[in-house]
Design an enzyme around this catalytic site. Structure first.
Site, PDB file in Angstrom:
ATOM      1  N   HIS A  56     -73.605 -10.435  14.347  1.00  0.00           N
ATOM      2  CA  HIS A  56     -74.354  -9.473  13.519  1.00  0.00           C
ATOM      3  C   HIS A  56     -75.728  -9.256  14.117  1.00  0.00           C
ATOM      4  O   HIS A  56     -76.293 -10.149  14.742  1.00  0.00           O
ATOM      5  CB  HIS A  56     -74.489  -9.962  12.070  1.00  0.00           C
ATOM      6  CG  HIS A  56     -75.067 -11.339  11.949  1.00  0.00           C
ATOM      7  ND1 HIS A  56     -74.323 -12.472  12.180  1.00  0.00           N
ATOM      8  CD2 HIS A  56     -76.311 -11.764  11.634  1.00  0.00           C
ATOM      9  CE1 HIS A  56     -75.072 -13.541  12.008  1.00  0.00           C
ATOM     10  NE2 HIS A  56     -76.299 -13.149  11.687  1.00  0.00           N
ATOM     11  N   ASP A  80     -79.604  -7.888   3.668  1.00  0.00           N
ATOM     12  CA  ASP A  80     -79.624  -9.347   3.745  1.00  0.00           C
ATOM     13  C   ASP A  80     -79.990  -9.903   2.366  1.00  0.00           C
ATOM     14  O   ASP A  80     -80.882  -9.389   1.691  1.00  0.00           O
ATOM     15  CB  ASP A  80     -80.638  -9.811   4.803  1.00  0.00           C
ATOM     16  CG  ASP A  80     -80.426 -11.257   5.192  1.00  0.00           C
ATOM     17  OD1 ASP A  80     -80.025 -11.512   6.351  1.00  0.00           O
ATOM     18  OD2 ASP A  80     -80.655 -12.155   4.344  1.00  0.00           O
ATOM     19  N   ASN A  87     -79.267 -13.457  16.531  1.00  0.00           N
ATOM     20  CA  ASN A  87     -79.415 -14.899  16.647  1.00  0.00           C
ATOM     21  C   ASN A  87     -78.115 -15.446  17.219  1.00  0.00           C
ATOM     22  O   ASN A  87     -77.031 -15.145  16.710  1.00  0.00           O
ATOM     23  CB  ASN A  87     -79.685 -15.526  15.274  1.00  0.00           C
ATOM     24  CG  ASN A  87     -81.034 -15.114  14.714  1.00  0.00           C
ATOM     25  OD1 ASN A  87     -81.979 -14.868  15.464  1.00  0.00           O
ATOM     26  ND2 ASN A  87     -81.138 -15.027  13.407  1.00  0.00           N
TER      27      ASN A  87
END
Ligand code: AMP
Length: 111
Positions: A97, A29, A84
């Site tokens: 993801h 990330d 999420n």
């Protein structure tokens, strides 16, 4: 139109890719929230968990998470896997993801 993550998967934009197999590509990330913060992204574009087809075996995401956690030495200490979804989930990239987070003590409840 391809998503940001498809562009990463296709190497059109750079990312630190740490794992890939026939189904997923995983990369660090860009704004890590833990010492290890890896995004596990299916090659196939699906907006999010809510739009994943009912049919089919989606365990490839879990299998990849388990392997990557092992590779990063998190299997003993533990880690968190987060999806999420949508507005309340604060999803910002509309390409399914999983966030694999580890390397520090997590807290609960999440923010
Ligand atoms: P979410 O908010 O669950 O949709 O997660 C999207 C994640 O993608 C965030 O944690 C971002 O920091 C991350 N992200 C956005 N752009 C990039 C990029 N170019 N490379 C790696 N990670 C990114």
């Amino acid at each position: 139109m391809s998503t940001l993550f498809t562009k990463i998967i296709n190497r059109d934009i750079p990312a630190d890719i740490v794992y890939e197999d026939a189904h997923v590509v995983a990369f660090k990330d860009i704004e890590p929230q833990a010492p290890v913060h890896i995004l596990i992204v299916p090659r196939e574009e699906t907006e999010g968990l809510a739009s994943l087809p009912d049919e089919g075996d989606h365990t490839y995401i879990l299998n990849a998470a388990k392997k990557i956690a092992f590779e990063f030495g998190l299997d003993k200490s533990g880690y968190r896997l987060v999806f999420n979804q949508g507005e309340h989930g604060q999803q910002t990239v509309p390409h399914l993801h999983a966030h694999l987070l580890g390397g520090r003590q997590m807290s609960w409840p999440p923010g």
